[in-house]
Design a protein around this motif. Sequence first.
Motif, short mmCIF file in Angstrom:
data_model
loop_
_atom_site.label_atom_id
_atom_site.label_comp_id
_atom_site.label_asym_id
_atom_site.label_seq_id
_atom_site.Cartn_x
_atom_site.Cartn_y
_atom_site.Cartn_z
N THR A 101 8.24 -7.01 -2.79
CA THR A 101 9.09 -6.69 -3.93
C THR A 101 8.23 -5.99 -4.96
O THR A 101 7.28 -6.59 -5.49
CB THR A 101 9.70 -7.97 -4.54
N PRO A 102 8.51 -4.72 -5.26
CA PRO A 102 7.70 -3.98 -6.23
C PRO A 102 7.84 -4.58 -7.63
O PRO A 102 8.88 -5.16 -7.95
CB PRO A 102 8.24 -2.56 -6.19
N PRO A 103 6.81 -4.43 -8.44
CA PRO A 103 6.90 -4.93 -9.82
C PRO A 103 7.95 -4.16 -10.59
O PRO A 103 8.21 -3.00 -10.31
CB PRO A 103 5.50 -4.70 -10.39
N LEU A 108 12.64 5.70 -2.93
CA LEU A 108 12.65 4.29 -3.33
C LEU A 108 13.78 3.52 -2.63
O LEU A 108 13.60 2.35 -2.27
CB LEU A 108 12.79 4.18 -4.84
N LYS A 109 14.90 4.18 -2.43
CA LYS A 109 16.01 3.53 -1.73
C LYS A 109 15.64 3.22 -0.28
O LYS A 109 15.84 2.11 0.20
CB LYS A 109 17.25 4.43 -1.77
N VAL A 110 15.07 4.20 0.40
CA VAL A 110 14.65 4.00 1.79
C VAL A 110 13.57 2.92 1.85
O VAL A 110 13.60 2.04 2.71
CB VAL A 110 14.13 5.33 2.40
N PHE A 111 12.63 2.98 0.91
CA PHE A 111 11.56 1.98 0.87
C PHE A 111 12.13 0.58 0.69
O PHE A 111 11.77 -0.34 1.41
CB PHE A 111 10.58 2.30 -0.25
N SER A 112 13.03 0.43 -0.27
CA SER A 112 13.57 -0.91 -0.54
C SER A 112 14.41 -1.43 0.62
O SER A 112 14.42 -2.63 0.89
CB SER A 112 14.36 -0.93 -1.84
N GLN A 152 0.83 -1.21 0.00
CA GLN A 152 0.00 0.00 0.00
C GLN A 152 0.86 1.25 0.00
O GLN A 152 0.57 2.22 -0.72
CB GLN A 152 -0.94 0.00 1.20
N LEU A 153 1.91 1.25 0.80
CA LEU A 153 2.80 2.41 0.85
C LEU A 153 3.49 2.62 -0.50
O LEU A 153 3.59 3.75 -0.98
CB LEU A 153 3.84 2.24 1.95
N TYR A 154 3.92 1.54 -1.14
CA TYR A 154 4.55 1.63 -2.45
C TYR A 154 3.59 2.21 -3.48
O TYR A 154 3.95 3.10 -4.25
CB TYR A 154 5.05 0.25 -2.90
N GLU A 155 2.37 1.71 -3.49
CA GLU A 155 1.37 2.20 -4.46
C GLU A 155 1.07 3.67 -4.24
O GLU A 155 0.95 4.44 -5.20
CB GLU A 155 0.10 1.36 -4.39
N THR A 156 0.96 4.07 -2.98
CA THR A 156 0.72 5.48 -2.66
C THR A 156 1.89 6.34 -3.12
O THR A 156 1.70 7.42 -3.70
CB THR A 156 0.51 5.66 -1.14
N MET A 157 3.09 5.87 -2.88
CA MET A 157 4.29 6.60 -3.25
C MET A 157 4.39 6.72 -4.78
O MET A 157 4.68 7.80 -5.30
CB MET A 157 5.52 5.87 -2.69
N MET A 158 4.12 5.65 -5.49
CA MET A 158 4.20 5.68 -6.96
C MET A 158 3.13 6.61 -7.54
O MET A 158 3.38 7.35 -8.50
CB MET A 158 4.03 4.29 -7.55
N GLU A 159 1.95 6.61 -6.95
CA GLU A 159 0.88 7.50 -7.40
C GLU A 159 1.29 8.97 -7.20
O GLU A 159 1.08 9.81 -8.08
CB GLU A 159 -0.41 7.20 -6.64
N HIS A 212 4.38 10.13 -7.04
CA HIS A 212 5.46 10.43 -7.99
C HIS A 212 4.88 10.72 -9.38
O HIS A 212 5.29 11.67 -10.04
CB HIS A 212 6.44 9.27 -8.09
N LEU A 213 3.94 9.90 -9.80
CA LEU A 213 3.34 10.08 -11.12
C LEU A 213 2.56 11.40 -11.20
O LEU A 213 2.67 12.13 -12.19
CB LEU A 213 2.41 8.91 -11.43
N THR A 214 1.81 11.72 -10.17
CA THR A 214 1.04 12.97 -10.14
C THR A 214 1.96 14.18 -10.24
O THR A 214 1.70 15.11 -11.00
CB THR A 214 0.20 13.04 -8.85
N ARG A 215 3.03 14.18 -9.45
CA ARG A 215 3.96 15.31 -9.48
C ARG A 215 4.66 15.41 -10.83
O ARG A 215 4.82 16.50 -11.37
CB ARG A 215 5.00 15.18 -8.36
N ASP A 216 5.05 14.27 -11.40
CA ASP A 216 5.70 14.27 -12.70
C ASP A 216 4.77 14.84 -13.77
O ASP A 216 5.19 15.68 -14.58
CB ASP A 216 6.12 12.84 -13.06
#
Length: 122
Positions: free
Chosen positions: A117-119, A105-109, A33-40, A42-46
């Motif tokens: 493991t993220p896709p 992403l580094k801290v997350f991993s 859930q945290l990964y998905e929130t983080m990726m969302e 990142h995508l929004t800001r980009d």
Amino acid sequence: MRNIDDRIVHSLNTTVPTVSFSGKVDASETCKQLYETMMEAHLTRDKAIKSCIGQTSEVMGQLREERAKDSDNLVLLRQLRKEQTKLKLMQSELNVEEVVNDRSLKVFSERCRIHYTPPKVK
């Protein structure tokens, strides 16, 4: 818009259990859930930054056309320089965004590599 990245360490500390508490919380689901929130985020800001770059580039194109017709107009030249500066700042913001995303992403991993493991990104 960078709240999730600014608070990634805190989020991981409060949601991902240590080894002694791993039985009480589903760490893999929490990390997912945290990964998905983080990726969302990142995508929004980009998208937002790239949209602003596109709009500013459009305005600069119009100003350049006007300058070609009237090259002596000082107000127009100032406005064009202002838009060029704005564009450079937005482009540098993309670089900052890349650094922030990589750090998160580094801290997350580091914290979630055991649980989730993220896709692979294509």
